[in-house]
Structures are given as C-alpha cells and as structure tokens.
Design an enzyme around this catalytic site. Structure first.
Site, PDB file in Angstrom:
ATOM      1  N   THR A   1       0.916  -1.151   0.000  1.00 49.52           N
ATOM      2  CA  THR A   1       0.000   0.000   0.000  1.00 49.52           C
ATOM      3  C   THR A   1       0.936   1.176   0.000  1.00 49.52           C
ATOM      4  O   THR A   1       2.122   1.026   0.284  1.00 49.52           O
ATOM      5  CB  THR A   1      -0.898  -0.035   1.266  1.00 49.52           C
ATOM      6  OG1 THR A   1      -1.833  -1.101   1.134  1.00 49.52           O
ATOM      7  CG2 THR A   1      -1.662   1.252   1.496  1.00 49.52           C
TER       8      THR A   1
ATOM      9  N   ASN B   1      -4.249  -3.685  -1.789  1.00 41.71           N
ATOM     10  CA  ASN B   1      -4.213  -4.579  -0.632  1.00 41.71           C
ATOM     11  C   ASN B   1      -2.924  -5.371  -0.571  1.00 41.71           C
ATOM     12  O   ASN B   1      -1.891  -4.773  -0.376  1.00 41.71           O
ATOM     13  CB  ASN B   1      -5.455  -5.463  -0.538  1.00 41.71           C
ATOM     14  CG  ASN B   1      -5.637  -5.991   0.887  1.00 41.71           C
ATOM     15  OD1 ASN B   1      -5.135  -5.387   1.832  1.00 41.71           O
ATOM     16  ND2 ASN B   1      -6.325  -7.100   1.056  1.00 41.71           N
TER      17      ASN B   1
ATOM     18  N   ASP C   1     -10.570  -7.523   3.050  1.00 49.17           N
ATOM     19  CA  ASP C   1     -10.825  -6.581   4.143  1.00 49.17           C
ATOM     20  C   ASP C   1     -12.249  -6.704   4.703  1.00 49.17           C
ATOM     21  O   ASP C   1     -12.577  -6.060   5.699  1.00 49.17           O
ATOM     22  CB  ASP C   1     -10.549  -5.136   3.697  1.00 49.17           C
ATOM     23  CG  ASP C   1      -9.055  -4.811   3.715  1.00 49.17           C
ATOM     24  OD1 ASP C   1      -8.289  -5.559   4.337  1.00 49.17           O
ATOM     25  OD2 ASP C   1      -8.651  -3.803   3.100  1.00 49.17           O
TER      26      ASP C   1
ATOM     27  N   SER D   1     -11.621  -0.237   6.001  1.00 49.38           N
ATOM     28  CA  SER D   1     -10.207  -0.007   5.730  1.00 49.38           C
ATOM     29  C   SER D   1      -9.515   0.506   6.991  1.00 49.38           C
ATOM     30  O   SER D   1     -10.161   1.062   7.875  1.00 49.38           O
ATOM     31  CB  SER D   1     -10.072   1.033   4.628  1.00 49.38           C
ATOM     32  OG  SER D   1      -8.721   1.355   4.417  1.00 49.38           O
TER      33      SER D   1
ATOM     34  N   GLY E   1       0.502  -0.162   5.992  1.00 52.33           N
ATOM     35  CA  GLY E   1       0.792  -1.041   7.129  1.00 52.33           C
ATOM     36  C   GLY E   1      -0.415  -1.812   7.621  1.00 52.33           C
ATOM     37  O   GLY E   1      -0.367  -2.384   8.712  1.00 52.33           O
ATOM     38  N   GLY E   2      -1.507  -1.833   6.843  1.00 45.10           N
ATOM     39  CA  GLY E   2      -2.698  -2.583   7.264  1.00 45.10           C
ATOM     40  C   GLY E   2      -3.175  -2.069   8.610  1.00 45.10           C
ATOM     41  O   GLY E   2      -3.216  -0.861   8.850  1.00 45.10           O
TER      42      GLY E   2
HETATM   43  O1  DON Z   1      -7.537  -0.799   3.475  1.00 40.48           O
HETATM   44  C1  DON Z   1      -6.845  -1.465   4.245  1.00 40.48           C
HETATM   45  O2  DON Z   1      -6.917  -1.400   5.446  1.00 40.48           O
HETATM   46  C2  DON Z   1      -5.837  -2.411   3.657  1.00 40.48           C
HETATM   47  N1  DON Z   1      -6.275  -2.849   2.380  1.00 40.48           N
HETATM   48  C3  DON Z   1      -4.535  -1.683   3.597  1.00 40.48           C
HETATM   49  C4  DON Z   1      -3.442  -2.612   3.276  1.00 40.48           C
HETATM   50  C5  DON Z   1      -2.129  -2.122   3.680  1.00 40.48           C
HETATM   51  O3  DON Z   1      -1.928  -1.089   4.255  1.00 40.48           O
HETATM   52  C6  DON Z   1      -1.044  -3.041   3.357  1.00 40.48           C
HETATM   53  N2  DON Z   1       0.211  -2.459   3.624  1.00 40.48           N
HETATM   54  N3  DON Z   1       0.965  -2.853   4.293  1.00 40.48           N
END
Ligand code: DON
Length: 550
Positions: free
Chosen positions: A363, A383, A405, A434, A454-455
C-alpha cells in the site's frame, strides 16, 4: 528522503520563484513520483494536480502496492475556502457477490478466495479518484497531470532494490499467473535492480483515462477486458459493476487533542474513528512521551478499546447503522478511559495468538502541500503485494484483493489478523472496512499532513505520530517518522514492538503490567509527512527511512 528546495538568495526573481517552491512540499514512497508532483507544480498545477500526478506515477512504479486496479482514500483541504473532504475511492463488492464464493458447504472459509484470483477483487475506485480530484479540485487537465505516469509506463524505468525484493517474494505467485508474470517478471523470474519495467498497455489505459475520463476505464474496451479477466479467474463481475462505480465525498472526522485540531478519515476507514477514540481516551490522562513505558501502557489500552469497538460495530455505513457519533463522543471516551487501569493490562476477550500480519510494502501514501496552502493526504492500495494477481489482458491493469478486508466470520481473522462482525460482512455494492488513515494535524506551529501503509498497523503509527507531534514543543519530522513503533489491535492479545526499537527494561515494565510482548521480525510502515510552518510558511517533506529497507 526528499526535501523541499531551499529558497534562492541572490536574484530577487529567482528568490521569488524559489520561495514559492519552498512553500510547497511533497512526500511519497518513490522519487519518480515525488519528482512528477514537483513537475506538475512547476507547470502551474496546485496540490490536487500534483497529488494526482504522484498517485498515477506510484501506480506505475510501485505496481505491487497501488494502481488503477485498486482504490484509496484522499483527504483534501482547499485553502481558498477551507473546504475539507474525504474522497472515498474504496473498492466495492460487485453486485454478483455470493457467500458461496467464499464459504464452503460446511461453513468454512475457502482458502485463498479473498486473496487470490477473480473472487478476491473488488470494483476499483482508483481511476475514478484521479478523475474526480483532477476535475473538481485541480487546475490542469487530467491528460497533463497523467503525462509523467504515461511516460514512465511507456518508456519504462529501472526497478529499484525494493521492487526486485518484493517481486522475489511473490515470484511463484506471479509465475502462476502468466499475464502478470509477463509484465512484472524478467523472463519469468524476479528481476535484478536496474531491470527496465515497461508497461505499454498500462500507458495506453492511462492515456485513455486522461482523454476520456471515467469512460476510458469504466466503459468500453478496458472495462470489458477487466470484467473478462476477473471472470476467467473465478470472479462474478458484470459491466454494470464498473459503469455504476462512483467515488463518494464524505465529511472527514475532526477532533481537538490538546491545542491541535486533527482532521482524519471517516468511514469506510475504521482508522480515523480509532484515532479519534484513542486521542480522546488519552486526553483523560497526563501523558508526555508515548515511547515511555508508562504512556505506552495507556496508548496500548486505548488501542485495545478502539479496535474492540471496530470489530463490534464498524462497517460500511451506507449498509449498516454505525453509532459513529456515540463512539467518537467525549462522554463515551470518558467512560472507556475510566476502565483503563494505569497499573495493569486489560485482557482482550479473545486472547488467542496468531501469526504476524502481512508486511507494509503493499500500500502506499502521498502527502502534498502547495504554496497556497492546499493539502492532500492520500493512502492508496491494491491490498496485499501484487493484489489478486489478476491482470486484464491488453490493459496492464492489475486487480486488487480488497475482498479480504471484509469479515467472513466473526472467528476468522483476515490477513492483518483483524476480526470483525456482521457490520463488515460481504454484501453486493458494499465497501470493506479499511485501516487507511490519511490525516491532517493543525496547531500554532503549523500544519502536518501524513499517512502510511501497514494494514491494521496504520492506526497505531498514526496515533504515535500525532502524539509525538503534539507533545513536542519543536517540530522534528525525522524524529516523528523514524521513532520506533509498537502496535496493539485488541486481537491477538499481544503488543508487537519493532526489532531493536525498545530496550529490555521497557519490555519488562510493560510485561510487569501484564502485556504480552512480541518482537516483530521486521520494522513496519512507510510514513510520508509534509509540514508547513505557520511562522515561516516554509514546507518540508520527510519520507520514512523504512521505505528503503522494508
Ligand atoms: O484498506 C486497508 O486497510 C488495507 N487494504 C490496507 C493494506 C495495507 O496497508 C497493506 N500495507 N501494508
């Protein structure tokens, strides 16, 4: 790291031009993207044009992280009238989505269904965001702001070490998908740094988008190729899913924390709500250093409560009733803060442990401020690394795997070990929750524009950065971005700490309060920050040092 240029000193003409430049700053995860933003500012574009240019180049040069096949959340501030808005360009579940695509006859999740192939992909919002931001907020035609991205896609660019390493990590995944392997691998193998990645088909798609706007992607040949590719890979899309896609303008969340006003993402981000909740809980305590074990305990406990609420209540508010006002109210924060014991960790109700979540290169984020004071913070994603792996033949478009997600079942965590409930269940036309949290912080010192990938760990990164900024009397962007990170998300019931970030006594102090510490194998995040000083008007940009090593 890419800083804004210093003002010129000699010739007054040059000084004027240079000082306008010094009042603008751009931070992104790739030097080519940052350079494209500056190029657009020089051509008379504003921060919105620059952000469109940066986002489009990131789609070309970090194809594992974001792209036309993905989505994003854009937080905008227009200086002329103070208008602030979040452009929700989140991917959307197709109309034909059915539980049996993801859950088998015995109620078990089908392995890989939300992460690989056509079922994993949701209808992209990224192209519509570029069109929307350019048309409604930009000063230049979209064809002009997309020009740098088209150039890099058509002529190619030498891939960096990061690309080489990430393609290596996903080599087998890509090899199993010839359309993707053909573009992203060198003769079916992960390339070495310096290999030239050319994406002529993507260049043509970007060109059409620039000329035709949404019709260039969501209708006609490109749309047909995308639908065919997704369905060949097991999806259930119709052309009307694409023609019907719309970005949604939403009012951002705002909260005051001490003397600062924080403007952040609204649903479908869960991150902004968690940030607001956490800050309001923490305001009830005396805190001064979020890295001290004493304050870290409070930060972890605030995150525990915010993530528990996310799992219980949050989902796409266009589909389910979400008590946002109550959750973000001061009264609720006071109630929640009162349950925090300064001396002991609360146990999460679901205390199992789980493997570490996915990394942070999948991301991306860009932050821009221009001389006039317009601002953009945009977090963009497909993602997981290289998304679903589905490339639509002839278009160069790599589709996301954002369906992951959603929550399949309350006891089944997603790739970021996030649990959820009915509110975040899959439904046709719904947007998955998200963690993306583009944010502005404004106080007497100036304006900070920031965000990170960073999810689920996005949320703790933002919280720590906001606390660091507000607690410090002077602004030190490198300290904010570089400081070691810890993370907690209610479930699993553990606190992750970056390797080498925290000394043994720090860990011991938290363990003594009952926290289960776990050392992560790698550092996480790739924060992109710009700051514009209220005193001098000068803007600075800083990129996370982890971006070159993660
Ligand atoms: O929208 C979200 O929360 C995830 N799809 C984001 C994914 C993400 O940040 C991956 N990176 N490390």
């Amino acid at each position: 790291m890419w800083f804004a240029l210093a003002p010129g000193l000699l010739n007054p003409g040059i000084a004027a031009a240079a000082s306008a430049e010094a009042q603008a700053a751009i931070a992104s995860a790739h030097p080519l993207a940052t350079a494209a933003g500056h190029e657009i500012l020089k051509r008379g574009g504003n921060a919105f044009d620059a952000a469109v240019a940066v986002a489009a180049v990131l789609a070309v040069v970090e194809p594992y992280a974001s792209g036309l096949g993905g989505g994003g959340l854009w937080l905008l501030h227009r200086a002329a009238d103070g208008h602030q808005v979040m452009v929700d360009a989140r991917e959307t579940a197709p109309a034909g989505v059915k539980p049996e695509l993801y859950i088998d006859g015995s109620g078990k999740p089908i392995r890989g269904a939300t992460t690989q192939g056509g079922r994993a992909a949701a209808i992209p919002g990224a192209p519509a965001a570029l069109v929307h931001v350019a048309r409604n907020y930009g000063a230049l035609p979209l064809a002009e702001t997309l020009a740098p991205a088209i150039r890099h896609a058509r002529d190619g660019f030498p891939v960096d070490e990061r690309y080489a390493r990430l393609a290596g990590l996903r080599e087998r995944f890509l090899q199993a998908r010839p359309e993707a392997a053909h573009i992203f691998l060198d003769d079916n193998h992960a390339p070495r740094p310096g290999w030239r990645l050319r994406q002529t088909e993507l260049a043509a798609t970007l060109e059409r988008l620039g000329k035709e706007g949404n019709r260039g992607f969501y209708a006609g040949d490109v749309a047909e190729a995308v639908v065919a590719a997704v369905n060949r890979a097991g999806g259930a899309w119709q052309l009307s899913d694409l023609t019907g896609y719309r970005v949604i303008e939403r009012a951002p969340l705002r909260v005051q924390y001490r003397e600062a006003i924080i403007t952040t993402a609204a649903l479908t981000s869960a991150g902004g709500i968690a940030l607001v909740q956490s800050l309001q809980m923490l305001e009830r305590f005396e805190t001064s250093d979020a890295r001290s074990p004493r304050d870290a305990h409070l930060v972890i406990e605030a995150l525990r409560r915010a993530f528990r609420d996310r799992a219980a209540y949050l989902g796409d508010a266009d589909f389910v009733a979400v008590p946002v006002e109550r959750l973000t109210s001061k009264a609720y924060a006071a109630q929640q803060a009162a349950t925090i014991d300064p001396g002991a960790a609360t146990r999460s109700e679901a205390p199992e442990r789980g493997p570490a979540p996915a990394g942070s290169a999948n991301t991306t984020h860009l932050s821009v401020v221009d001389a006039a004071g317009n601002r953009v913070a945009a977090t963009l994603t497909i993602n997981l690394l290289f998304g679903s792996g589905v490339v639509a033949r002839g278009t160069g478009v790599l589709l996301n795997n954002e369906m992951d997600d959603f929550t399949l079942r309350a006891d089944v965590p997603n790739s970021f070990r996030l649990r959820g409930g009915e509110a975040n269940a899959i439904a046709p036309g719904k947007r998955p929750l998200s963690s993306m949290t583009p944010t502005f912080v404004e106080d007497a010192k100036g304006v900070l524009v920031l965000g990170t990938p960073g999810g689920s760990r996005i949320v703790s990164q933002l919280l720590l950065a906001v606390l660091d900024y507000v607690h410090a009397p002077a602004v030190d962007l490198e300290a904010i971005v570089g400081a070691p990170r810890y993370h907690h998300q209610w479930w699993p019931d553990r606190v992750e700490a970056e390797p080498e970030g925290f000394p043994a006594p720090w860990r011991a102090a938290l363990e003594a309060k009952g926290h289960r510490l776990e050392s992560a194998r790698r550092k996480w995040g790739n924060m992109q920050v710009v700051f514009k000083s209220k005193q001098t008007g000068v803007a600075q940009a800083v990129s996370d040092p982890r971006g070159s090593t993660d």
